[in-house]
Scaffold this motif. Structure first.
Motif, PDB file in Angstrom:
ATOM      1  N   GLY A 110      -1.242 -12.419  -3.586  1.00 54.56           N
ATOM      2  CA  GLY A 110      -0.627 -10.994  -3.732  1.00 54.56           C
ATOM      3  C   GLY A 110      -1.691  -9.783  -3.587  1.00 54.56           C
ATOM      4  N   VAL A 111      -2.850 -10.114  -4.509  1.00 51.29           N
ATOM      5  CA  VAL A 111      -3.960  -9.303  -4.611  1.00 51.29           C
ATOM      6  C   VAL A 111      -4.716  -9.095  -3.286  1.00 51.29           C
ATOM      7  CG1 VAL A 111      -6.409  -8.705  -5.727  1.00 51.29           C
ATOM      8  CG2 VAL A 111      -4.137  -9.639  -6.970  1.00 51.29           C
ATOM      9  N   GLN A 112      -4.751 -10.381  -2.605  1.00 53.67           N
ATOM     10  CA  GLN A 112      -5.259 -10.317  -1.246  1.00 53.67           C
ATOM     11  C   GLN A 112      -4.561  -9.500  -0.337  1.00 53.67           C
ATOM     12  OE1 GLN A 112      -5.661 -14.802  -1.196  1.00 53.67           O
ATOM     13  NE2 GLN A 112      -8.006 -14.436  -0.902  1.00 53.67           N
ATOM     14  N   THR A 113      -3.320  -9.602  -0.368  1.00 60.65           N
ATOM     15  CA  THR A 113      -2.660  -8.872   0.720  1.00 60.65           C
ATOM     16  C   THR A 113      -2.550  -7.348   0.436  1.00 60.65           C
ATOM     17  OG1 THR A 113      -0.510  -9.639  -0.294  1.00 60.65           O
ATOM     18  CG2 THR A 113      -1.132 -10.871   1.382  1.00 60.65           C
ATOM     19  N   LEU A 114      -2.961  -6.984  -0.672  1.00 57.11           N
ATOM     20  CA  LEU A 114      -2.931  -5.438  -1.028  1.00 57.11           C
ATOM     21  C   LEU A 114      -3.809  -5.001   0.131  1.00 57.11           C
ATOM     22  CD1 LEU A 114      -3.286  -5.335  -5.093  1.00 57.11           C
ATOM     23  CD2 LEU A 114      -1.360  -4.651  -3.409  1.00 57.11           C
ATOM     24  N   ALA A 115      -4.890  -5.556   0.827  1.00 57.37           N
ATOM     25  CA  ALA A 115      -5.687  -4.945   1.538  1.00 57.37           C
ATOM     26  C   ALA A 115      -4.779  -4.476   3.008  1.00 57.37           C
ATOM     27  CB  ALA A 115      -6.760  -6.122   2.188  1.00 57.37           C
ATOM     28  N   MET A 116      -3.632  -4.949   2.912  1.00 65.67           N
ATOM     29  CA  MET A 116      -2.934  -4.575   4.060  1.00 65.67           C
ATOM     30  C   MET A 116      -1.815  -3.662   3.710  1.00 65.67           C
ATOM     31  SD  MET A 116      -0.575  -6.841   6.732  1.00 65.67           S
ATOM     32  CE  MET A 116      -0.025  -7.894   5.513  1.00 65.67           C
ATOM     33  N   ILE A 117      -1.265  -3.880   2.352  1.00 69.16           N
ATOM     34  CA  ILE A 117      -0.095  -3.077   1.876  1.00 69.16           C
ATOM     35  C   ILE A 117      -0.676  -1.683   1.610  1.00 69.16           C
ATOM     36  CG2 ILE A 117       1.599  -2.930   0.034  1.00 69.16           C
ATOM     37  CD1 ILE A 117       2.130  -5.256   1.917  1.00 69.16           C
ATOM     38  N   VAL A 118      -1.809  -1.346   0.900  1.00 68.79           N
ATOM     39  CA  VAL A 118      -2.265  -0.050   0.710  1.00 68.79           C
ATOM     40  C   VAL A 118      -2.454   0.848   1.844  1.00 68.79           C
ATOM     41  CG1 VAL A 118      -4.078   1.330  -0.538  1.00 68.79           C
ATOM     42  CG2 VAL A 118      -3.302  -1.107  -1.540  1.00 68.79           C
ATOM     43  N   PRO A 119      -3.133   0.150   2.816  1.00 69.09           N
ATOM     44  CA  PRO A 119      -3.225   1.069   4.282  1.00 69.09           C
ATOM     45  C   PRO A 119      -1.920   1.264   4.739  1.00 69.09           C
ATOM     46  CG  PRO A 119      -5.029  -0.642   4.137  1.00 69.09           C
ATOM     47  CD  PRO A 119      -3.953  -0.959   3.211  1.00 69.09           C
ATOM     48  N   GLY A 132      -2.817  -2.732   8.446  1.00 67.20           N
ATOM     49  CA  GLY A 132      -1.949  -2.107   7.625  1.00 67.20           C
ATOM     50  C   GLY A 132      -2.237  -0.453   8.029  1.00 67.20           C
ATOM     51  N   ALA A 133      -3.193  -0.353   8.364  1.00 65.06           N
ATOM     52  CA  ALA A 133      -3.381   1.198   8.941  1.00 65.06           C
ATOM     53  C   ALA A 133      -2.570   1.730  10.096  1.00 65.06           C
ATOM     54  CB  ALA A 133      -4.820   1.744   9.264  1.00 65.06           C
ATOM     55  N   GLY A 134      -2.665   0.707  11.035  1.00 57.62           N
ATOM     56  CA  GLY A 134      -1.733   1.102  12.453  1.00 57.62           C
ATOM     57  C   GLY A 134      -0.134   0.712  11.786  1.00 57.62           C
ATOM     58  N   MET A 135       0.144  -0.271  11.115  1.00 59.30           N
ATOM     59  CA  MET A 135       1.508  -0.380  10.750  1.00 59.30           C
ATOM     60  C   MET A 135       1.921   1.032  10.019  1.00 59.30           C
ATOM     61  SD  MET A 135       4.237  -1.986  11.194  1.00 59.30           S
ATOM     62  CE  MET A 135       3.658  -3.518  11.985  1.00 59.30           C
ATOM     63  N   GLY A 136       1.282   1.370   8.984  1.00 61.86           N
ATOM     64  CA  GLY A 136       1.458   2.572   8.242  1.00 61.86           C
ATOM     65  C   GLY A 136       1.662   3.705   9.258  1.00 61.86           C
ATOM     66  N   ALA A 137       0.817   3.972  10.180  1.00 64.69           N
ATOM     67  CA  ALA A 137       0.857   5.034  11.110  1.00 64.69           C
ATOM     68  C   ALA A 137       2.191   4.938  12.117  1.00 64.69           C
ATOM     69  CB  ALA A 137      -0.314   5.165  11.958  1.00 64.69           C
ATOM     70  N   ILE A 138       2.845   3.781  12.415  1.00 71.95           N
ATOM     71  CA  ILE A 138       3.971   3.834  13.310  1.00 71.95           C
ATOM     72  C   ILE A 138       5.138   3.435  12.832  1.00 71.95           C
ATOM     73  CG2 ILE A 138       3.642   1.311  13.709  1.00 71.95           C
ATOM     74  CD1 ILE A 138       3.927   2.007  16.839  1.00 71.95           C
ATOM     75  N   TYR A 139       5.221   2.971  11.283  1.00 69.30           N
ATOM     76  CA  TYR A 139       6.293   2.474  10.723  1.00 69.30           C
ATOM     77  C   TYR A 139       7.479   3.300  10.610  1.00 69.30           C
ATOM     78  CZ  TYR A 139       9.027  -0.344   7.481  1.00 69.30           C
ATOM     79  OH  TYR A 139      10.107  -1.166   7.214  1.00 69.30           O
ATOM     80  N   MET A 140       7.244   4.656  10.412  1.00 71.24           N
ATOM     81  CA  MET A 140       8.197   5.815  10.077  1.00 71.24           C
ATOM     82  C   MET A 140       8.534   6.638  11.281  1.00 71.24           C
ATOM     83  SD  MET A 140       9.516   4.926   7.377  1.00 71.24           S
ATOM     84  CE  MET A 140      10.862   6.411   7.299  1.00 71.24           C
ATOM     85  N   MET A 141       7.726   6.323  12.366  1.00 72.08           N
ATOM     86  CA  MET A 141       7.709   7.369  13.481  1.00 72.08           C
ATOM     87  C   MET A 141       9.049   7.189  14.210  1.00 72.08           C
ATOM     88  SD  MET A 141       5.138   9.180  13.285  1.00 72.08           S
ATOM     89  CE  MET A 141       5.304   9.089  11.709  1.00 72.08           C
ATOM     90  N   GLY A 142       9.567   5.784  14.456  1.00 63.86           N
ATOM     91  CA  GLY A 142      10.941   5.971  15.375  1.00 63.86           C
ATOM     92  C   GLY A 142      11.986   6.584  14.562  1.00 63.86           C
ATOM     93  N   TYR A 143      12.128   6.430  13.251  1.00 64.02           N
ATOM     94  CA  TYR A 143      12.981   7.522  12.621  1.00 64.02           C
ATOM     95  C   TYR A 143      12.838   8.976  12.854  1.00 64.02           C
ATOM     96  CZ  TYR A 143      13.468   3.111   9.976  1.00 64.02           C
ATOM     97  OH  TYR A 143      13.311   1.878   9.606  1.00 64.02           O
TER      98      TYR A 143
END
Length: 858
Positions: free
Chosen positions: A222-231, A287-298
């Protein structure tokens, strides 16, 4: 003139003046404790979603151990965690969230009967068949077994039946096909399906990799995946701010699609010995890429749909994102299982069934120490399989490309290329195969395409027209935006500028806007990208029936007005076809459109320092993050018109991008100020007129010099004098007379009678609902302002109609001494060419980048 005679003419004409803004009734919003509790409910819901996406995903390997099953990863989810906070949220919303009531004409039992129960059963059954097939395929049962094939056939059959039903149900369907097939919604739907598929596959299987392959505990993974979740979180917040700041979502889509593709491709290279620097860095990129695109569709859906369809559009993109997540996590599980078992079944002395029954992270307990290194190598390849695979296994076929994010990239490019996109194609009369006989084609009924002013007039002796047009729904936000730019201005004769609004609903506001003196033009009924005749003529009929607009086309100029082979023509008729080659769209030009008497007004593009390679059309201010760049492009292009042949200059807007007070969006005050600065600057020049398309055409049909322009009736201003209490688009007269049409999706008001159902392209003028009130549609021989739809009476049918003439003498403001601007103002800042590519160039560059990354990783 009846409707059939107007199939080529899409414009509804108008006369009058621009007056004050139009306002909607204020709504009551929750405050105090109610607001606090509602926000608490939202926070609880988002917290549960966060648990589902982080803690539960990391706990799945441990859960699989307790259930002693490897082949049910896709079914674990978080029901036990989500149910309690979900129940609390439901209770709070039921008791404290009281949206404005919508008048209903049907009892609750009838409304329940209208719900799409059959569609829900078909969709759930179809999804269940697919998930069962993915769960057991290749593990419990062979892919070619009758059970798996039957499940897949059942999935496909019921899915087809579901969509056939949605087409049949039309506006009452669970998924509104009309909205789904709109260009923007369709592209955004594909994007959101891929975003959900990519994000949840990474979220579920990256923890599996850490626990099963690198031996991490659930807490450590869980700590390791923070590297993806935080971005992801940071990217969501950052792109939300960027959208509110610059009012564009295209760049975020492109950046997110490319970046998540790169990150996921890098994650696919991990193995048991991958160090912290790599696995953390790879996750940061994804994670940075997913954060940038995640809400754009809405955001894109809300920005591109008319108000009536925003709820339907939002439900579609939300459904597709969650459906993509559901299907692809199960598909990823199937890939993981099949690749793992195909590999470990070749290890001599290993009990495969014990591995399958052990759970994800108990491998070390059932795999002999002597075989563990080999097992881990195979398992590592299998665990990144869900990240590497874009197409799930059907029978025994798996397409092993590196990342599902490739689809997200392609979808992002598709979505960002929609509303507002431009190309750098060039156009000319020669490429359009255009030829016109000037001896036979004469004004006022015919005009050959020419860059020279009509009537043989010299450019210096004709006015410089600036057309201001607006697209999409007329509502309080958009009318305020238009009034902000035009209401305080006057033309050289003292008359207020008029503008052209391409629109559909809200019908009573369309009436008000028209009677206030603006031109109402036909858009489409449902805002589709490639409309058929029913979309266009249906909207024309609805505007006539419900807004009282009397019955009465467009290509793009793709080369600057000062180039020798420019196609920036003055308006012309289509007697000899289209002179603009329509950006090389097959089957459109090359002499194939010949509509005698139909006028064509080219949309005059704005160009940056790249000339024809730097073309901008609608909402030019959205094409740059620096408003000074946009201002410079607009000034420079205006000067090529003004100092050249004085072809009209166009400002083509979606006013919603310029509205203030719009919920959830930062007010675009800097952009609004820039546009007003430009209009102030333009009006300093002699002989500049801000006009509607209708006014422009009336002058072109009978062109006169600047000295005689005071006699042009279309440019004069007069307002109707109507003292009777009738419903006619004059707010003081129609108070208490508007009918409320209580449709569930989008209630609206009208003077002319509510229909029994919402207008559609197939049935634009349904029968009148006489239980709400009986009204009459406007007659062909009566002006809107003088027609009483309650008594079916025209108060004025001849020249005795009372109008107040407000036209003044022609005057000109003092123009700049040399009619030009300094190089510092007219030239974009250094480096603008590198940061303001047109979208077609950027799309090509990002596609090549994504392909290169995939090749390198492969």
């Amino acid at each position: 003139m009846d409707v059939k005679e107007l199939e080529g003419s899409l414009k509804a004409e108008s006369k009058g003046d621009l007056e004050g803004g139009l306002e909607e009734p204020e709504q009551e919003y929750p405050q105090g404790l109610r607001l606090l509790l509602i926000m608490l409910a939202l926070f609880i819901t988002e917290f549960a979603v966060g648990l589902d996406q982080t803690i539960v995903a990391s706990a799945i390997p441990k859960i699989s151990n307790d259930f002693n099953a490897l082949n049910q990863v896709g079914w674990y989810g978080s029901a036990y965690i989500n149910l309690p906070p979900g129940g609390i949220t439901v209770l709070i919303v039921l008791f404290f969230c009281n949206p404005p009531p919508i008048a209903q004409t049907l009892p609750i039992l009838s409304r329940l009967k209208r719900m799409d129960w059959i569609g829900a059963v078909l969709l759930l059954s179809s999804s269940t068949c697919l998930l069962l097939a993915l769960q057991d395929g290749g593990i419990v049962l062979a892919w070619n077994s009758s059970t798996i094939i039957g499940l897949l056939v059942g999935f496909a059959s019921m899915l087809v039946a579901f969509f056939v039903l949605q087409v049949y149900l039309k506006e009452e369907a669970s998924i509104n096909i009309r909205v789904l097939l709109q260009r923007n919604v369709f592209a955004i739907g594909i994007l959101n399906f891929c975003v959900g598929a990519t994000y949840y596959s990474l979220l579920y299987f990256v923890p599996i990799f850490f626990q099963a392959i690198q031996g991490s505990s659930p807490i450590r993974s869980g700590v390791q995946t923070l590297a993806m979740i935080v971005p992801v979180v940071v990217g969501n917040v950052a792109t939300g701010w960027l959208v509110s700041k610059f009012l564009t979502y295209h760049w975020e889509m492109l950046f997110g699609g490319v970046t998540v593709a790169v990150g996921a491709g890098l994650l696919a290279t991990m193995n048991a010995s991958t160090g912290v620097g790599k696995w953390a860095g790879y996750q940061v990129v994804a994670g940075a890429g997913m954060g940038a695109i995640y809400m754009m569709g809405y955001i894109a859906t809300q920005a591109t749909l008319p108000l009536a369809d925003r709820g339907k559009g939002a439900s579609i993109v939300v459904f597709l994102q969650l459906f993509g997540a559901t299907v692809w996590v199960s598909a990823s599980e199937a890939i993981y299982q099949n690749q793992l078992l195909a590999g470990i079944s070749k290890i001599p002395g290993l009990d495969v069934s014990s591995v399958v029954d052990s759970g994800v992270s108990k491998f070390r307990e059932v795999v002999p120490a002597s075989l563990f290194d080999v097992f881990v190598a195979i398992a590592a390849m299998a665990s990144v399989g869900p990240v590497r695979t874009a197409v799930l296994g059907v029978t025994k076929m798996v397409l092993p490309v590196r990342t599902t994010a490739l689809f997200a990239l392609a979808a992002a490019l598709l979505a960002s290329a929609q509303d507002g996109s431009v190309t750098s194609a060039t156009s000319s009369a020669q490429s359009a195969n255009y030829s016109c006989d000037a001896t036979a084609c004469v004004l006022p009924s015919c005009n050959c395409a020419s860059v020279k002013p009509p009537g043989g007039l010299e450019p210096a002796n004709v006015p410089q027209f600036v057309t201001f047009t607006a697209d999409d729904a007329i509502e309080s936000y958009t009318t305020e935006a238009v009034n902000f730019f035009l209401a305080h201005r006057t033309n050289p004769n003292g008359c207020a500028p008029k503008m052209t609004y391409f629109t559909s609903t809200n019908y009573s506001m369309v009436t008000d806007w028209y009677v206030a003196g603006n031109e109402i033009a036909d858009h489409t009924m449902t805002h589709v990208g490639t409309p058929n005749s029913s979309e266009i003529l249906g909207n024309l009929k609805a505007l006539n029936a419900f807004s009282g607009i009397p019955y009465d086309s467009s290509a793009t100029s793709a080369t600057p007005a000062n180039e020798s082979d420019t196609d920036a023509y003055w308006p012309y008729t289509l007697d000899y076809g289209a002179a603009n080659d329509c950006l090389d769209v097959d089957g459109i030009c090359s002499g194939q459109i010949k509509l005698p008497g139909l006028w064509e007004i080219p949309m005059y593009a704005i160009f940056d320092e790249q000339g024809a390679a730097g073309i901008h059309l609608m909402d030019v201010w959205l094409d740059s993050t620096n408003v000074n760049d946009s201002l410079a492009w607009m000034k420079s292009t205006f000067l090529t018109h003004y100092n050249g042949n004085r072809q009209p200059f166009g400002l083509y807007t979606h006013p919603i991008h310029l509205a203030v007070g719009y919920p959830g969006v930062t007010d675009p005050n800097t952009t609004r100020s820039m546009i007003n600065t430009f209009l102030d600057w333009v009006q300093e020049f002699d002989d500049v007129w801000l006009v509607s398309n209708e006014q422009l055409l009336e002058w072109v049909k009978a062109p006169v010099t600047n000295a005689e322009i005071g006699n042009v009736t279309a440019l004069q201003c007069s307002t109707p004098v109507v003292n009777a209490k009738i419903c006619n688009g004059i707010e003081a007269n129609e108070v208490g007379l508007l009918l409320n049409c209580p449709f569930i999706d989008f209630p609206w008001t009208t003077c002319y009678g509510c229909p029994v159902s919402s207008p559609t392209p197939q049935d634009p003028v349904p029968a009148q609902n006489t239980t709400i009130g009986v009204r009459y549609h406007i007659s062909d021989n009566c002006s809107t302002a003088f027609f009483d739809p309650i008594t079916n009476t025209c108060l004025c049918t001849n020249s005795s109609c009372a109008f107040q003439d407000n036209t003044g003498p022609i005057t000109n403001s003092t123009r700049p001494s040399n009619g030009t601007v300094s190089s510092a103002t007219a030239t974009s800042k250094k480096g603008a060419a590198a940061t303001n590519w047109n979208r077609a160039t950027l799309a090509l560059a990002t596609t090549l980048l994504g392909g290169a990354v995939l090749l390198v990783v492969a």
